[in-house]
Structures are given as structure tokens and as C-alpha cells.
Design a protein around this motif. Structure first.
Motif, PDB file in Angstrom:
ATOM      1  N   ALA A  80      31.526  76.835  60.533  1.00 15.57           N
ATOM      2  CA  ALA A  80      30.540  76.310  61.485  1.00 15.57           C
ATOM      3  C   ALA A  80      31.232  75.653  62.677  1.00 15.57           C
ATOM      4  N   ALA A  81      30.548  75.689  63.816  1.00 11.82           N
ATOM      5  CA  ALA A  81      31.112  75.061  65.012  1.00 11.82           C
ATOM      6  C   ALA A  81      31.213  73.548  64.819  1.00 11.82           C
ATOM      7  N   SER A  82      30.221  72.957  64.170  1.00 10.50           N
ATOM      8  CA  SER A  82      30.277  71.514  63.919  1.00 10.50           C
ATOM      9  C   SER A  82      29.421  71.173  62.723  1.00 10.50           C
ATOM     10  N   CYS A  83      29.704  70.021  62.125  1.00  9.61           N
ATOM     11  CA  CYS A  83      28.730  69.424  61.211  1.00  9.61           C
ATOM     12  C   CYS A  83      28.579  67.979  61.647  1.00  9.61           C
ATOM     13  N   ASP A  84      27.336  67.552  61.723  1.00  6.95           N
ATOM     14  CA  ASP A  84      26.993  66.365  62.488  1.00  6.95           C
ATOM     15  C   ASP A  84      26.319  65.307  61.633  1.00  6.95           C
ATOM     16  N   HIS A  85      26.577  64.056  61.936  1.00  6.64           N
ATOM     17  CA  HIS A  85      26.102  62.832  61.245  1.00  6.64           C
ATOM     18  C   HIS A  85      27.226  62.283  60.369  1.00  6.64           C
ATOM     19  N   LEU A  86      27.310  62.765  59.095  1.00  5.04           N
ATOM     20  CA  LEU A  86      28.435  62.471  58.203  1.00  5.04           C
ATOM     21  C   LEU A  86      28.530  61.044  57.684  1.00  5.04           C
ATOM     22  N   ARG A 141      43.082  66.134  67.590  1.00  2.00           N
ATOM     23  CA  ARG A 141      43.023  65.543  66.244  1.00  2.00           C
ATOM     24  C   ARG A 141      43.984  64.363  66.186  1.00  2.00           C
ATOM     25  N   GLY A 142      43.759  63.444  65.248  1.00  2.86           N
ATOM     26  CA  GLY A 142      44.705  62.359  64.952  1.00  2.86           C
ATOM     27  C   GLY A 142      45.110  61.586  66.190  1.00  2.86           C
ATOM     28  N   ALA A 143      46.428  61.355  66.325  1.00  6.44           N
ATOM     29  CA  ALA A 143      46.939  60.519  67.421  1.00  6.44           C
ATOM     30  C   ALA A 143      46.616  61.122  68.788  1.00  6.44           C
ATOM     31  N   ILE A 158      39.528  60.437  61.556  1.00  2.69           N
ATOM     32  CA  ILE A 158      40.591  60.595  62.568  1.00  2.69           C
ATOM     33  C   ILE A 158      41.953  60.598  61.877  1.00  2.69           C
ATOM     34  N   GLU A 159      42.142  59.653  60.970  1.00  4.44           N
ATOM     35  CA  GLU A 159      43.457  59.565  60.320  1.00  4.44           C
ATOM     36  C   GLU A 159      43.755  60.789  59.453  1.00  4.44           C
ATOM     37  N   ALA A 160      42.709  61.406  58.908  1.00  2.00           N
ATOM     38  CA  ALA A 160      42.928  62.612  58.096  1.00  2.00           C
ATOM     39  C   ALA A 160      43.187  63.842  58.970  1.00  2.00           C
ATOM     40  N   GLY A 161      42.849  63.754  60.270  1.00  2.00           N
ATOM     41  CA  GLY A 161      43.119  64.892  61.159  1.00  2.00           C
ATOM     42  C   GLY A 161      41.910  65.747  61.481  1.00  2.00           C
ATOM     43  N   ALA A 162      40.707  65.242  61.229  1.00  2.00           N
ATOM     44  CA  ALA A 162      39.505  66.008  61.594  1.00  2.00           C
ATOM     45  C   ALA A 162      39.318  65.976  63.113  1.00  2.00           C
ATOM     46  N   ILE A 163      38.611  66.972  63.626  1.00  2.00           N
ATOM     47  CA  ILE A 163      38.297  67.016  65.066  1.00  2.00           C
ATOM     48  C   ILE A 163      37.020  66.198  65.253  1.00  2.00           C
ATOM     49  N   VAL A 164      37.160  64.988  65.758  1.00  2.00           N
ATOM     50  CA  VAL A 164      35.994  64.103  65.867  1.00  2.00           C
ATOM     51  C   VAL A 164      35.387  64.194  67.266  1.00  2.00           C
ATOM     52  N   ALA A 165      34.062  64.403  67.305  1.00  2.00           N
ATOM     53  CA  ALA A 165      33.320  64.364  68.581  1.00  2.00           C
ATOM     54  C   ALA A 165      32.219  63.317  68.462  1.00  2.00           C
ATOM     55  N   LEU A 166      31.697  62.907  69.602  1.00  2.00           N
ATOM     56  CA  LEU A 166      30.585  61.947  69.648  1.00  2.00           C
ATOM     57  C   LEU A 166      29.448  62.548  70.459  1.00  2.00           C
ATOM     58  N   GLN A 215      27.409  59.952  54.937  1.00  2.00           N
ATOM     59  CA  GLN A 215      27.581  59.917  53.466  1.00  2.00           C
ATOM     60  C   GLN A 215      28.757  60.775  52.981  1.00  2.00           C
ATOM     61  N   VAL A 216      29.668  61.168  53.833  1.00  2.00           N
ATOM     62  CA  VAL A 216      30.768  62.049  53.373  1.00  2.00           C
ATOM     63  C   VAL A 216      31.651  61.345  52.340  1.00  2.00           C
ATOM     64  N   ASN A 217      32.266  62.139  51.457  1.00  2.00           N
ATOM     65  CA  ASN A 217      33.235  61.577  50.506  1.00  2.00           C
ATOM     66  C   ASN A 217      34.636  62.078  50.862  1.00  2.00           C
ATOM     67  N   ALA A 218      35.613  61.667  50.049  1.00  2.00           N
ATOM     68  CA  ALA A 218      37.014  61.979  50.369  1.00  2.00           C
ATOM     69  C   ALA A 218      37.251  63.485  50.429  1.00  2.00           C
ATOM     70  N   SER A 219      36.595  64.247  49.553  1.00  2.00           N
ATOM     71  CA  SER A 219      36.868  65.691  49.582  1.00  2.00           C
ATOM     72  C   SER A 219      36.246  66.342  50.825  1.00  2.00           C
ATOM     73  N   ASP A 220      35.141  65.792  51.315  1.00  2.00           N
ATOM     74  CA  ASP A 220      34.550  66.307  52.567  1.00  2.00           C
ATOM     75  C   ASP A 220      35.504  66.036  53.736  1.00  2.00           C
ATOM     76  N   ILE A 221      36.063  64.833  53.740  1.00  2.00           N
ATOM     77  CA  ILE A 221      36.986  64.466  54.834  1.00  2.00           C
ATOM     78  C   ILE A 221      38.213  65.376  54.789  1.00  2.00           C
ATOM     79  N   ALA A 222      38.712  65.623  53.580  1.00  2.00           N
ATOM     80  CA  ALA A 222      39.884  66.500  53.437  1.00  2.00           C
ATOM     81  C   ALA A 222      39.557  67.911  53.926  1.00  2.00           C
ATOM     82  N   ALA A 223      38.374  68.393  53.570  1.00  2.00           N
ATOM     83  CA  ALA A 223      37.985  69.760  53.985  1.00  2.00           C
ATOM     84  C   ALA A 223      37.888  69.841  55.505  1.00  2.00           C
ATOM     85  N   LEU A 224      37.283  68.834  56.138  1.00  2.00           N
ATOM     86  CA  LEU A 224      37.153  68.846  57.603  1.00  2.00           C
ATOM     87  C   LEU A 224      38.515  68.799  58.274  1.00  2.00           C
ATOM     88  N   SER A 225      39.431  68.041  57.678  1.00  2.00           N
ATOM     89  CA  SER A 225      40.736  67.858  58.325  1.00  2.00           C
ATOM     90  C   SER A 225      41.529  69.158  58.362  1.00  2.00           C
TER      91      SER A 225
END
Ligand code: NIG
Ligand code: FE
Length: 444
Positions: free
Chosen positions: A291-297, A42-44, A337-345, A299-309
Motif C-alpha cells: 500500500a502507498a500508506s497506512c494512516d492513523h496508527l 527515514r530515521g535521521a 522514526i527510530e525503527a526507520g519507517a517513512i513517517v508523514a503527517l 494502536q500499532v504494536n512492535a511487530s507493526d512498527i517492524a513491518a513498516l520499517s
């Protein structure tokens, strides 16, 4: 002295592909990207590739026996007896883990591609019977043998771009025989060739035609999924995960919850197609369900990003879709990334929205469009992809005890992998100690 011989590039990827010498000392990497350390990142920590300059790997029985600077690994007693592969100053990294693909489909949808270029939207095409239902018609008509040949050719190409493990979703069958046909194919394909295949049931990709004719149709289709298909798939162990396309024109958040809750009761771990075309709240649902992942994203909003982080649900970004559909709104990777979510591609390899199986192309899009750095993109495509598939203890980094799944790129600096967009610089791909792609004869 090290022994030398020439190892031929495989003409096809299969279990008869010759294994590399055992043990094998691999050295001469200008940069060895270990991705070592505890996952997920996550993050840095996404930017920390654990690079060893002039690094070496010792591979034994398909696993990594030692990894480190060349001098240290060459000095090990086992190294003197091992055959040697010199990478000639190239870059080696863990094989890509492509955690979102729709591997099995019958044909391209190039005809829709042209309609899209002329201005029709993805949803307009779907409403007119194109889109997913177009692929469903073609898949139902195709024999298992034809689908298998097409998928095997695709797997060979995945390997040629440095991918060693993929997730594969059903979802172009949408009835009992055709969904089972796809999931059984996942098993057959896993047995027929070396790349790793992780199977996901996506019966809830869209509502099939025959259930659209009456108002009760949707709930009848959901009943088919939850009462018939999910129990059968779980007991036959045909899938490990269950996915739902939760979006406008597909399934609502409430319907997705109902399907995934039943899947979970049967031991299928949930994942979701979330907030691609519209915001439905699927991300919040994914987090609630663990869930193991949620994919696409997109249209996410700030509260979605906070929840993922704050969660262990991986945010899997699929920029190939936006690129192919010509959409301007990519997922907010930097904010995630800056919020601390686990980002995959991942590629989202499929005939409708992302007809690519090239992870290097996805890295280019991640860098150029999502503004991820090359290091962040590589982490997202390896160890974080492995985490999204719950395989992080086996694959995704080059560490002692893990499988010898790696890709060698014909570049001297890892940043050149995304930099050369649309050019395949993958030189050698190895899965569990077996060569699955080689550009040249490999001098050992
Ligand atoms: O991941 N969004 C839903 N599923 C696929 C597209 C499938 C198709 O159009 O065939 C996706 O983008
Ligand atoms: Fe998809």
C-alpha cells in the motif's frame, strides 16, 4: 538592475489568478528549506532540511530553474533579466503536501462535538446514527453545486496555511450516485483552481444504513463496491487510490483485503485507515499489499512498527484526530522514526474527527504531542507526504525541475512555524508559479 512592481494579493483562488512574472528571481530568504536529496526520508534523514541561509530560487514556467545561495543564483545570466521578489528575511519551504483529507463533505458535526465533550465516545455516537452516517445523510441531500462551493472555500483556506497539494477521499456517499458525485467533484475542483488534488475512492468508509438491516448486507455492499463501483471508477479514471477504513465498527482485515485486491486489479493503488480505534492487523495488510500508506496508527504494536520499517508503505500520522477527540493515545512517532519507517503527517480534514485544514497546526501537534522535532515534522509534511501520494518526483522539495510549489512564512527561523501554535504565519503560497495566497501586496 532588477525591475520593481507591486503584485496584488489574489482575492480568490482560481485559474484566473494572475501568474507571477516569468522568469522570477526570489531571494532574501533567511532560510530556504530545500528538502533536497532522494526521498522518502527515514530515521535521521527526517531531520535534514537541506537549509540554505540567504537562499534564492529562480522560477521559470511554473518550475524551479535554479536554487542555491543568493550570490550564486543572482550571478546567473537569466537572473539579470528576471523580475525580483525579495522575501525580506522570511523562511521559504516546499508547499505542504496534505496526503489525507476528506475534502468533500456537506456540513460540520458541531452538535456531536458537544456530545463528545460531555463524555460520549466517537463509537457511541456512531452507533446511534451519528458519525460517518450523519455526514452521509447530509451529503446525499446536498447538490453538487453546494458541495463545490464549500470545497472551494476550503481549498482557499488550505492555500492560506501553506498547502499546495492535497489528497481527497470520497466516502460520505456510500451509494453509486453519491460516491460518483464526490469523485466527479474532485475532478471539477482540480480543473477550477490551482491546488493539486489527488483523488481516492473510500466507498469502504463504513457500511451504509440500508445494508445494515440483514446479515447478508455487508457482503452485498462489498459486492456493490467490487463488482460495480470500483470497475466504473477505474475505467472513468475518477480515482488513483482506493482506501478502506479497517477498524472496529467498519471493515475487517479480511474484508479490507478483498476490496483492495479487486481495486489493485483495476489499477487503483491501495491505502488504509489502520489501527485508529482498535488494532485489526491493517498495518500488516498494508505492508503485504504494498500500500502507498497506512494512516492513523495509534494502536500499532512492535511487530507493526517492524513491518513498516522494512517496507515502502508510508506511516501517515494524523494527530489532529486525537487532539479533537480528546484522546491521550497518540501514534508512537518516535518509535516509528527510530525503527526507520517513512513517517508523514497530514490533517485528515473531516467533519467527525479532525476539522482542521491547517498543516502548521498539525506540525505543532506533531512537535508537542508526538515529540517530533520541527525539522522532522516539516519533512513529514512535505517530501514524505509527496511520497505517500507517489508524487515525489514532482513536488515536496525545492529542486531544479520540480514544480514551483512553495510557501513563505513570516518568521526568521523555521522552528517558529510549529512554535506559534494556532497562529497562521503563512505569508505567501505559490502553486506552479501562481500566487494562491498572499497576506500583503507582494513587492516585485
Ligand atoms: O479519518 N476513521 C475514519 N474516517 C475519518 C473520520 C470520518 C468521520 O468521522 O466522518 C477519519 O478519522
Ligand atoms: Fe481519514
Amino acid at each position: 538592475m532588477f525591475r520593481e512592481r507591486v503584485f496584488d494579493a489574489p482575492s480568490e483562488v482560481g485559474h484566473n489568478t494572475p501568474a507571477l512574472p516569468n522568469p522570477l528571481l526570489i531571494s532574501g530568504a533567511s532560510q530556504l528549506l530545500t528538502l533536497r536529496g532522494r526521498g522518502p526520508r527515514r530515521g535521521a534523514a527526517l531531520a535534514d532540511l537541506g537549509i540554505i541561509k540567504d537562499g534564492a530560487l529562480l522560477v521559470r514556467d511554473g518550475r524551479i530553474a535554479a536554487v542555491g545561495p543568493r550570490a550564486k543564483i543572482e550571478a546567473l545570466p537569466e537572473s539579470s533579466a528576471a523580475e525580483k521578489l525579495d522575501l525580506g528575511g522570511r523562511v521559504v519551504l516546499p508547499g505542504f503536501v496534505d496526503s489525507h483529507t476528506h475534502l468533500v463533505h456537506a456540513a460540520s458535526r458541531a452538535e456531536e462535538y458537544e456530545l463528545k465533550i460531555r463524555g460520549a465516545s466517537y463509537e457511541e455516537i456512531a452507533r446511534k446514527g451519528g458519525g460517518i452516517l450523519n455526514s452521509v445523510k447530509k451529503l446525499r441531500a446536498a447538490t453538487s453545486g453546494v458541495l463545490k462551493t464549500r470545497a472551494l472555500a476550503a481549498l482557499k483556506k488550505f492555500a492560506a496555511y501553506g498547502t499546495t497539494t492535497i489528497e481527497a477521499k470520497s466516502g460520505y456517499g456510500l451509494n453509486v450516485p453519491s460516491e460518483l458525485k464526490i469523485l466527479r467533484l474532485h475532478q471539477e475542483l482540480a480543473a477550477a483552481q490551482p491546488l493539486g488534488i489527488v483523488s481516492t475512492f473510500l466507498g469502504a468508509h463504513t457500511v451504509p444504513d440500508d445494508y445494515r438491516r440483514t446479515p447478508a448486507g455487508i457482503s452485498q455492499y462489498i459486492a456493490l463496491l467490487t463488482e460495480s463501483l470500483i470497475p466504473e471508477i477505474a475505467s472513468a479514471k475518477l480515482a488513483e487510490f482506493c482506501d478502506v477504513f479497517c477498524d472496529r465498527g467498519a471493515f475487517t482485515r479480511q474484508q479490507s483485503k478483498q476490496i483492495l485486491a479487486i481495486a489493485q486489479q483495476h489499477g487503483l493503488a491501495p491505502r488504509l485507515h489502520a489501527e485508529q480505534l482498535s488494532r485489526t492487523g491493517a498495518t500488516q495488510l498494508a505492508v503485504q499489499l504494498g500500500a502507498a500508506s497506512c494512516d492513523h496508527l495509534e494502536q500499532v504494536n512492535a511487530s507493526d512498527i517492524a513491518a513498516l520499517s522494512k517496507s515502502s508503505t508510508v506511516a501517515t500520522l494524523l494527530p489532529g484526530c486525537d487532539f479533537h477527540l480528546g484522546l491521550q493515545k497518540y501514534a508512537p512517532a518516535r518509535k516509528l522514526i527510530e525503527a526507520g519507517a517513512i513517517v508523514a503527517l497530514a490533517t485528515d480534514y473531516n467533519p467527525g474527527t479532525s476539522p482542521t485544514l491547517s498543516m502548521p497546526m498539525i506540525l505543532s501537534l506533531a512537535c508537542d504531542q508526538l515529540r517530533m522535532t520541527p525539522a522532522e515534522a516539516i519533512t513529514a509534511a512535505t517530501i514524505n507526504g509527496a511520497y505517500a501520494l507517489r508524487r515525489e518526483s514532482q513536488i515536496g522539495s525545492l529542486e531544479v525541475g520540480k514544480f514551483a510549489d512553495f510557501a513563505v512564512f513570516d518568521v526568521a527561523d523555521y522552528r517558529e512555524i510549529p512554535y506559534y501554535f494556532g497562529i497562521n504565519t503563512c505569508w505567501l503560497t505559490v502553486k506552479r508559479g501562481t500566487v494562491v495566497h498572499a497576506v500583503d501586496k507582494v513587492q516585485i
